[in-house]
Design an enzyme around this catalytic site. Structure first.
Site, PDB file in Angstrom:
ATOM      1  N   HIS A  51       0.844  -1.193   0.000  1.00 14.03           N
ATOM      2  CA  HIS A  51       0.000   0.000   0.000  1.00 14.03           C
ATOM      3  C   HIS A  51       0.879   1.244   0.000  1.00 14.03           C
ATOM      4  O   HIS A  51       1.799   1.358   0.815  1.00 14.03           O
ATOM      5  CB  HIS A  51      -0.910   0.022   1.237  1.00 14.03           C
TER       6      HIS A  51
ATOM      7  N   CYS B 201      -0.523   1.853  -5.094  1.00 14.15           N
ATOM      8  CA  CYS B 201      -1.198   3.101  -5.445  1.00 14.15           C
ATOM      9  C   CYS B 201      -0.179   4.235  -5.563  1.00 14.15           C
ATOM     10  O   CYS B 201       0.773   4.306  -4.785  1.00 14.15           O
ATOM     11  CB  CYS B 201      -2.247   3.446  -4.390  1.00 14.15           C
TER      12      CYS B 201
END
Length: 335
Positions: free
Chosen positions: A146, A188
């Site tokens: 992440h 991301c």
């Protein structure tokens, strides 16, 4: 005079190219999953899938550093213990029978990752936990987890920033720990992690641009969670068609996930890389290096074998020994 200068420049370029080709002598892979917890199953599947591919293409475990923040194969919520799948058909168990995890669980930290890259590990660190690369090493660095604008989370408790990542790679360059690096990140806002790179010979690719999310691919209903991310899924689809003798190029690999299937926009940074990716075999990073010396002279192997046979000296006859009673008079023996 101009003609001589031109010939000299051509000669100089040829020498430099020959030298640069010889400088690549070995390949290493650093593969990192930074996420814990069952709902991040896909990140473990991502890194194990890349691990399976580089092993299949010839990089040995001794030159792969595998860092996994959680053990999904042994998680009590796993309906099929000792397995990790990257496809809903469950036809490939990427955990396999011979996975060698070098850093697991809470060993996967920012400190250990940076120390690994820069070679600043404590004395007594096992060889399997060391990146023993040198100035001839092409290093594949794959990260998944992440992230956000300028950072990547480790364990949901700390993060490495893009500047820290850039400084670690610069230390590698200053300490002659790589020849070239292929930096690959699936998270991301992935492109933000290579924006601050300033060291030479680095080609970088990220699954999404700044401001974009990287999306997962599909759910396995029997497992109950997403099992792979989109970018890695299509990267693996490409790698599965590559063999150790393949002539597929890095340029082709950089196009594996167009926005129509990835949804996010894959970012690429080439300004630090001094080779044309279309002329770089993908096995320069995902495969093993097998140095081959090409001999242009013809050698008569039969003649060489005959010369060797003639040059062999006859073996000396072994000396004969006999047992002698110490009480016997030696002068009476006919020896």
């Amino acid at each position: 005079m101009r003609l001589i200068t031109t010939y000299f420049l051509v000669f100089l370029i040829t020498v430099i190219q020959a030298f640069s080709n010889k400088s690549h002598t070995n390949n290493w892979a650093v593969l990192v999953d930074t996420s814990r917890f069952w709902f991040n199953y896909r990140h473990v599947a991502n890194v194990l899938s890349i691990y399976r591919s580089v092993k299949r293409l010839g990089i040995p475990d001794s030159q792969i550093i595998l860092m996994i923040a959680d053990d999904m194969a042994c998680n009590p919520r796993n309906p099929r213990p000792a397995t990790v799948f990257n496809n809903a058909d469950q036809h490939i168990n990427v955990y396999g029978d011979d996975v060698e995890v070098d850093y697991r669980g809470y060993e996967v930290t920012v400190e250990n990752f940076v120390r690994l890259l820069t070679g600043r590990l404590p004395p007594g660190t096992p060889r399997s936990k060391q990146l023993l690369s040198d100035e001839g090493s092409n290093v594949l660095i794959y990260l998944t987890g992440h992230g956000g604008d300028g950072f990547l989370k480790f364990q949901d408790s700390e993060e490495i920033t893009s500047q820290e990542m850039a400084d670690a790679l610069e230390q590698m360059w200053q300490k002659q720990r790589y020849n070239e690096i292929f930096f690959m990140i699936d998270t991301c806002q992935a492109a933000s992690m290579y924006e601050r790179f300033y060291s030479p010979n680095i080609l970088a690719v990220g699954s999404s641009l700044v401001g974009e999310d990287s999306l997962s691919h599909h759910v396995d209903s029997s497992i109950g969670v997403y099992i792979i991310d989109r970018y890695t899924y299509y990267a693996l689809e490409f790698l599965e068609k590559v063999n150790p003798q393949s002539d597929r190029s890095l340029s082709e690999f950089l196009k594996v996930c167009p926005k129509s299937v990835c949804i996010s926009t894959v970012g690429v940074r080439k300004d630090l890389y001094n080779r044309d990716p279309s002329r770089v075999p993908i096995t320069d990073f995902f495969g093993s290096v097998r140095p081959i010396d090409i001999l242009h002279d013809i050698t008569n192997v039969t003649l060489v074998q005959r010369k060797r046979a003639k040059s062999k000296k006859p073996k000396a006859k072994p000396k004969k020994y006999m047992y002698v009673d110490p009480l016997v008079n030696f002068n009476s023996l006919n020896v």
